[in-house]
Design an enzyme around this catalytic site. Structure first.
Site, PDB file in Angstrom:
ATOM      1  N   ASP A 176      51.041  38.749  45.470  1.00  0.00           N
ATOM      2  CA  ASP A 176      50.581  39.567  46.838  1.00  0.00           C
ATOM      3  C   ASP A 176      52.190  38.588  48.106  1.00  0.00           C
ATOM      4  O   ASP A 176      52.472  38.165  47.566  1.00  0.00           O
ATOM      5  CB  ASP A 176      49.732  38.558  47.687  1.00  0.00           C
ATOM      6  CG  ASP A 176      49.000  38.108  47.357  1.00  0.00           C
ATOM      7  OD1 ASP A 176      49.768  37.105  47.815  1.00  0.00           O
ATOM      8  OD2 ASP A 176      47.391  37.379  48.289  1.00  0.00           O
ATOM      9  N   CYS A 233      50.219  33.610  45.035  1.00  0.00           N
ATOM     10  CA  CYS A 233      49.757  33.905  45.691  1.00  0.00           C
ATOM     11  C   CYS A 233      49.687  32.970  47.276  1.00  0.00           C
ATOM     12  O   CYS A 233      50.380  32.043  46.791  1.00  0.00           O
ATOM     13  CB  CYS A 233      48.354  34.164  45.988  1.00  0.00           C
ATOM     14  SG  CYS A 233      47.509  33.644  45.132  1.00  0.00           S
ATOM     15  N   THR A 235      47.447  30.534  48.374  1.00  0.00           N
ATOM     16  CA  THR A 235      47.243  29.499  47.411  1.00  0.00           C
ATOM     17  C   THR A 235      46.766  29.301  45.991  1.00  0.00           C
ATOM     18  O   THR A 235      47.437  28.058  45.475  1.00  0.00           O
ATOM     19  CB  THR A 235      45.554  29.135  47.720  1.00  0.00           C
ATOM     20  OG1 THR A 235      44.749  30.156  46.819  1.00  0.00           O
ATOM     21  CG2 THR A 235      45.337  28.936  48.898  1.00  0.00           C
ATOM     22  N   HIS A 266      49.929  20.795  26.477  1.00  0.00           N
ATOM     23  CA  HIS A 266      48.300  21.076  26.243  1.00  0.00           C
ATOM     24  C   HIS A 266      47.143  21.551  26.294  1.00  0.00           C
ATOM     25  O   HIS A 266      46.870  22.441  24.915  1.00  0.00           O
ATOM     26  CB  HIS A 266      48.025  19.320  27.267  1.00  0.00           C
ATOM     27  CG  HIS A 266      48.172  18.229  26.854  1.00  0.00           C
ATOM     28  ND1 HIS A 266      47.653  17.167  27.831  1.00  0.00           N
ATOM     29  CD2 HIS A 266      49.272  17.670  26.666  1.00  0.00           C
ATOM     30  CE1 HIS A 266      48.114  15.875  27.586  1.00  0.00           C
ATOM     31  NE2 HIS A 266      49.170  16.336  26.973  1.00  0.00           N
ATOM     32  N   HIS A 301      45.649  19.087  20.272  1.00  0.00           N
ATOM     33  CA  HIS A 301      46.265  20.464  21.425  1.00  0.00           C
ATOM     34  C   HIS A 301      45.391  21.768  20.516  1.00  0.00           C
ATOM     35  O   HIS A 301      44.904  22.299  21.303  1.00  0.00           O
ATOM     36  CB  HIS A 301      46.693  20.058  22.164  1.00  0.00           C
ATOM     37  CG  HIS A 301      47.533  18.838  22.796  1.00  0.00           C
ATOM     38  ND1 HIS A 301      46.749  18.229  23.638  1.00  0.00           N
ATOM     39  CD2 HIS A 301      47.835  17.817  22.556  1.00  0.00           C
ATOM     40  CE1 HIS A 301      46.736  16.891  23.980  1.00  0.00           C
ATOM     41  NE2 HIS A 301      47.940  16.659  23.302  1.00  0.00           N
TER      42      HIS A 301
HETATM   43  C1  RB5 Z   1      46.152  36.000  51.073  1.00  0.00           C
HETATM   44  O1  RB5 Z   1      45.427  36.213  52.699  1.00  0.00           O
HETATM   45  C2  RB5 Z   1      45.244  35.262  50.190  1.00  0.00           C
HETATM   46  O2  RB5 Z   1      43.690  35.533  50.488  1.00  0.00           O
HETATM   47  C3  RB5 Z   1      45.568  34.989  48.866  1.00  0.00           C
HETATM   48  O3  RB5 Z   1      46.896  35.422  49.419  1.00  0.00           O
HETATM   49  C4  RB5 Z   1      45.631  33.727  48.187  1.00  0.00           C
HETATM   50  O4  RB5 Z   1      45.689  32.562  48.677  1.00  0.00           O
HETATM   51  C5  RB5 Z   1      43.995  34.107  47.670  1.00  0.00           C
HETATM   52  O5  RB5 Z   1      43.534  33.535  46.195  1.00  0.00           O
END
Ligand code: RB5
Length: 316
Positions: A176, A233, A235, A266, A301
């Site tokens: 994203d 993304c 996080t 694994h 595994h």
């Molecule tokens: C976008 O701001 C953020 O929420 C997305 O990139 C991601 O981290 C979602 O888990």
């Protein structure tokens, strides 16, 4: 087997220890990956129809692999002609095969013979000391086990490379806006390393919804259009939650190389997720390299991954 099926041939000396172990490990990997590959083995001085050595049979059985039906084959020119890739255990065997079929080679230019470890490690490791996988024949069970461990490490990687190269299956990529920049860095890295990829977007840093592209990547991997996927993304969390909702997907969020390696070895993770806002470019690329280079270890595994698959079957 389809018309497109390609054949890999593992070669050692007697075709009773190393090459049959390599072939049964490769066959196991092929079945798990549903790769369109045929696996054979042969020896450059095999006694035709000799069974696999008892130690090889026993050690493979510990991994749940059966060598009882194996019978040794001699490497004939006919067999040499029929296969697409030949992997030898030692440099000596490779040289012998190249010399033996040197005349036929000129008529069939695309025949490829590699030393197994060289094929996996790539050109930069060619100058390194000894890349042979030594013959355990007549030696202690510990030596056989060490040989089997080495083979279980290299063989799946060799199959993966061949499969990826012959069928040119891409790695699915997606991000994203929060992972867009890192996706572009990963694309450059994949190009440098000659990996084929398919970019499922997003194609600009403009705000978008991570479930859309995470789903596109996950479906591409689950359908077999792509071998593996990498989704980024901010996080790595959102895309991992989404991808793991698609049956057949095991997405792993990894921000260190230890977890990246373990997620392949694994969990047989088929998607890697990363958070651009969590780690820097250098570590992210190291994680990608580690993850793509590691192979599922099977054995205990496999039993655990099968339990995950059984959960998905229940949901159907
Ligand atoms: C976008 O701001 C953020 O929420 C997305 O990139 C991601 O981290 C979602 O888990």
């Amino acid at each position: 087997m389809s018309e497109k099926t390609k054949t890999m041939l593992f070669v050692c000396t007697g075709n009773t220890c190393r090459s049959p172990m390599a072939a049964v490990l490769a066959q196991d990997y092929v079945e798990r990956r549903q790769a369109d590959l045929r696996i054979l083995s042969a020896g450059i001085s095999a006694f035709p129809n000799a069974p696999a050595s008892p130690q090889a049979r026993e050690i493979m059985l510990e991994l749940g692999l059966d060598l009882s039906a194996h019978r040794a084959h001699f490497l004939t020119e006919e067999l040499w002609q029929a296969v697409d890739l030949i992997l030898t255990m030692t440099q000596g065997q490779k040289k012998y095969i190249e010399e033996l079929f040197s005349q036929a080679q000129s008529e069939k230019q695309d025949k490829k013979v590699y030393l197994l470890k060289e094929y996996v490690l790539g050109a930069e490791k060619k100058e390194e000391a000894n890349l042979d996988i030594l013959d355990p024949f007549g030696q202690s069970p510990a030596i056989y086990r060490a040989c089997a461990t080495e083979l279980s490490h290299y063989v799946p990687q060799a199959v993966e490379r061949f499969w990826r190269e012959v069928f040119a299956l891409p790695i699915a990529l997606g991000a994203d806006h929060g992972g867009f920049k890192l996706k572009e860095e990963i694309k450059n890295w994949l190009e440098e390393k000659n990996y084929k990829y398919q970019d499922y977007g997003t194609f600009s840093p403009e705000s978008c919804d991570y479930p859309d592209l995470a789903l596109a990547v996950a479906e591409a991997v689950a359908s077999g259009e792509c071998t593996k996927g990498i989704i980024i993304c901010g996080t790595g969390i959102g895309v991992s939650i989404v991808a793991n909702k698609v049956p057949g997907i095991r997405a792993a969020l990894c921000h260190d190389t230890f977890s990246a390696k373990a997620s392949r070895e694994h969990n047989d993770a088929n998607i890697l997720t990363l958070g651009e806002r969590v780690i820097g470019r250098g570590l992210a690329l190291e994680i990608v390299e580690t993850w793509l280079g590691a192979s599922f270890r099977g054995g205990r595994h496999q039993r655990r991954v099968d339990k995950i698959k059984a959960l998905e079957a229940k949901e159907d």
